[in-house]
Every structure is written in structure tokens, then in C-alpha cells.
Scaffold this motif. Structure first.
Motif, short mmCIF file in Angstrom:
data_model
loop_
_atom_site.label_atom_id
_atom_site.label_comp_id
_atom_site.label_asym_id
_atom_site.label_seq_id
_atom_site.Cartn_x
_atom_site.Cartn_y
_atom_site.Cartn_z
N SER A 238 0.80 -1.22 0.00
CA SER A 238 0.00 0.00 0.00
C SER A 238 0.84 1.28 0.00
N PRO A 239 0.49 2.24 -0.86
CA PRO A 239 1.13 3.54 -0.83
C PRO A 239 0.36 4.55 0.03
N TYR A 240 -0.68 4.07 0.73
CA TYR A 240 -1.60 4.99 1.40
C TYR A 240 -1.37 5.09 2.91
N PHE A 241 -0.18 4.78 3.38
CA PHE A 241 0.10 5.00 4.80
C PHE A 241 1.48 5.62 4.97
N ASN A 242 1.59 6.40 6.03
CA ASN A 242 2.83 7.09 6.36
C ASN A 242 3.13 6.87 7.84
N PRO A 243 4.12 6.05 8.19
CA PRO A 243 4.40 5.77 9.60
C PRO A 243 4.66 7.02 10.44
N ILE A 244 5.30 8.02 9.84
CA ILE A 244 5.57 9.26 10.59
C ILE A 244 4.26 9.96 10.95
N TYR A 245 3.32 9.97 10.02
CA TYR A 245 2.00 10.57 10.27
C TYR A 245 1.29 9.83 11.39
N ILE A 246 1.33 8.50 11.35
CA ILE A 246 0.66 7.69 12.38
C ILE A 246 1.30 7.93 13.75
N ILE A 247 2.62 7.91 13.79
CA ILE A 247 3.34 8.12 15.06
C ILE A 247 3.05 9.52 15.60
N GLY A 248 2.97 10.51 14.70
CA GLY A 248 2.64 11.87 15.14
C GLY A 248 1.28 11.92 15.83
N TRP A 249 0.28 11.26 15.24
CA TRP A 249 -1.04 11.18 15.86
C TRP A 249 -0.96 10.50 17.23
N CYS A 250 -0.24 9.38 17.29
CA CYS A 250 -0.13 8.65 18.55
C CYS A 250 0.55 9.48 19.64
N MET A 251 1.59 10.20 19.26
CA MET A 251 2.29 11.03 20.23
C MET A 251 1.41 12.17 20.71
N ALA A 252 0.67 12.79 19.79
CA ALA A 252 -0.21 13.90 20.18
C ALA A 252 -1.33 13.41 21.11
N LEU A 253 -1.94 12.27 20.77
CA LEU A 253 -3.00 11.73 21.61
C LEU A 253 -2.46 11.26 22.96
N THR A 254 -1.25 10.72 22.98
CA THR A 254 -0.63 10.29 24.24
C THR A 254 -0.36 11.49 25.15
N THR A 255 0.16 12.55 24.57
CA THR A 255 0.43 13.77 25.36
C THR A 255 -0.87 14.32 25.95
N ALA A 256 -1.90 14.39 25.13
CA ALA A 256 -3.19 14.86 25.62
C ALA A 256 -3.74 13.93 26.69
N GLY A 257 -3.58 12.62 26.49
CA GLY A 257 -4.07 11.65 27.47
C GLY A 257 -3.35 11.76 28.80
N LEU A 258 -2.04 11.96 28.77
CA LEU A 258 -1.27 12.11 30.01
C LEU A 258 -1.69 13.36 30.78
N LEU A 259 -1.94 14.44 30.05
CA LEU A 259 -2.41 15.66 30.70
C LEU A 259 -3.79 15.46 31.34
N LEU A 260 -4.64 14.72 30.64
CA LEU A 260 -5.98 14.44 31.18
C LEU A 260 -5.90 13.55 32.41
N LEU A 261 -5.01 12.56 32.39
CA LEU A 261 -4.85 11.69 33.57
C LEU A 261 -4.32 12.48 34.77
N ARG A 262 -3.49 13.45 34.49
CA ARG A 262 -2.98 14.29 35.58
C ARG A 262 -4.11 15.07 36.23
N VAL A 263 -5.02 15.58 35.41
CA VAL A 263 -6.20 16.27 35.94
C VAL A 263 -7.10 15.30 36.69
N LEU A 264 -7.29 14.12 36.11
CA LEU A 264 -8.15 13.11 36.72
C LEU A 264 -7.65 12.70 38.10
N ARG A 265 -6.35 12.48 38.24
CA ARG A 265 -5.81 12.02 39.53
C ARG A 265 -6.07 13.02 40.65
N ARG A 266 -6.08 14.29 40.30
CA ARG A 266 -6.34 15.32 41.33
C ARG A 266 -7.76 15.26 41.86
#
Length: 271
Positions: A238-266
């Protein structure tokens, strides 16, 4: 010299902390196994039997025409098994995340246990059980002559790891949302079913006409499934995927998730 000693000491403390967290996550996985499956009947084998049964039922629907293909070596049974088993990783991690905090809240009395560890343990368990069922079913299909071995196993493994990471990143946001709003829990299961037909689990982007192919191509989940399918079938590079694009999404969602968990724990109060 002092800086070198300080760096070495900092690295040593980091490695010790990572080793401690590894043991914590391992203990949580064993606890989850015991809680979910117990030792009655076939015990831990349910970890494989549950996804195995569901995936077998889906593959059986197409067994009457096992040799049919969508092009070259893309036969219906391995294509269905690949799509359904890997989608189960996403569905299981996301759907089970809503109850993670409620069912394990008492563990937060232990200082070393965090909500992050609980979610990681569940994500790893879901990935291992589903991949185990997938490997077993593909082996049976291969022995029956209705499937071939994965053409690009490293790409397939990378796609599964990225799908697990993507699902885990979403699970952090869902666990936080469910705690603050019970209405979120009612939306999780319908959302996973809506995601199934558009995720790319049961089609490849080469079959989709424009402009819909471009629209779907923006979805990181569709790109992950393109990666998985091209890892299984030799004729589809397949020419229709870009690992860098996927990893970028995962990193952005992980960062947002960690910030949300920090709020949740409080806001989590132990009693």
C-alpha cells in the motif's frame, strides 16, 4: 567530572524507576488475569478462547467460498481474520477503559500504582490475547490451504503495535471522560461499532474511489490498517500509509491523554 557523576546517577535512578514500573505493570496484568478469568474451568485459556471464538465465527461466514480473492493473494478468510482480529485490539482496549478506574480504584492506595499503569496493563493484556488468537487462527488457515504466511511480518507487527498505541492513547481520554461524565460511557460502545465499517479493517483504500479515498486517508486508523494489510498480503504494497504521520497522531494523543490523567488524579478521592 561532577556533571558526569550527576548524569550517571540520574540515569541510574531513571532505570530503577522504569524497572519498578515494569514490575508494577506485570503485577497488574497478573491481577487482571486472575480477576477476569480466575482458575475455574479452563482459567487463563479464556484469554485466547474469547477472541478466538468471535474471530472464528466471522471467518466461518465466508468458509463456503474460501478460495475467493479480492485480487491476487487477498483471499477472503485471511483478509477477514486479519481485519477482525486486529480491530478487536482497538475495540477491547477502548471499551474496557471506561471501567478501569472504577474496578481498580482501591489499588491507588499503593503509592507506586497509577491510573496510567492500570491502562497500560489492560492494553498489553488485550493485545497479547488477541494476537495469540490471530496467530493460532492464521496457522490453522495456513494448514488448511486457505491462507498464506504473512508476506511482511515486521510491517504487520509494527502495525499491530501502532494500533495498540493509538487505542491506548484514546483509552486515557475515555477513562477521564467517563469519570467526569457518565454519559461518556454510554457513547463508547456505539462509537466502536460505528468505527468498525469505516476503520479500514474490512477494506483497503485501493478499492475506494476518489474523493472518498483521500478523505479516509486522513484517518490514522485507516492508515494503520493499510499498514497491517500490506504486511499480510504480498500483492498489496500500500502507498496509502505514512508511519511518521501515524506516530505523530499517537504522540499527540498520548500527550493529551497524560495531561488528562494528571487532571483526573487530582479529582480522584480515596475512601
Amino acid at each position: 567530572m561532577i556533571d558526569a557523576f550527576q548524569m550517571r546517577g540520574g540515569l541510574s535512578r531513571t532505570l530503577e524507576a522504569l524497572d519498578s514500573q515494569r514490575h508494577v505493570i506485570g503485577a497488574l496484568i497478573l491481577r487482571e488475569l486472575q480477576t477476569r478469568y480466575g482458575r475455574d474451568n479452563i482459567g487463563y485459556l479464556w484469554m485466547l478462547v474469547e477472541p478466538l471464538t468471535l474471530a472464528t465465527a466471522v471467518a466461518a461466514l465466508h468458509f463456503g467460498n474460501p478460495g475467493s480473492t479480492h485480487g491476487n493473494d487477498i483471499r477472503i478468510i485471511p483478509f477477514t481474520l486479519t481485519g477482525y482480529c486486529t480491530f478487536m485490539i482497538f475495540r477491547s482496549i477502548v471499551s474496557r477503559s471506561e471501567a478501569t478506574l472504577e474496578s481498580n480504584k482501591q489499588l491507588l492506595f499503593h503509592r507506586m500504582v497509577t491510573i496510567f499503569d492500570m491502562l497500560v496493563a489492560r492494553a498489553v493484556l488485550e493485545m497479547l490475547s488477541t494476537v495469540g488468537a490471530f496467530v493460532f487462527l492464521m496457522l490453522l488457515a495456513n494448514l488448511a490451504g486457505v491462507a498464506d504466511a504473512p508476506a511482511r511480518p515486521l510491517r504487520l507487527m509494527a502495525g499491530i503495535v501502532l494500533l495498540t498505541w493509538f487505542s491506548f492513547a484514546l483509552s486515557m481520554a475515555i477513562a477521564t471522560g467517563v469519570y467526569f461524565s457518565k454519559a461518556t460511557a454510554k457513547l463508547v460502545h456505539p462509537a466502536t461499532y460505528i468505527a468498525m465499517p469505516i476503520s479500514g479493517a474490512f477494506f483497503i483504500l485501493a478499492w475506494i474511489p476518489q474523493p472518498y479515498r483521500s478523505w479516509l486517508g486522513w484517518s490514522p486508523m485507516n492508515q494503520i490498517f493499510e499498514m497491517i494489510h500490506s504486511g499480510v498480503f504480498e500483492s498489496y504494497d500500500s502507498p496509502y500509509f505514512n508511519p511518521i504521520y501515524i506516530i505523530g497522531w499517537c504522540m499527540a494523543l498520548t500527550t493529551a491523554g497524560l495531561l488528562l490523567l494528571r487532571v483526573l488524579r487530582r479529582h480522584v478521592h480515596l475512601s
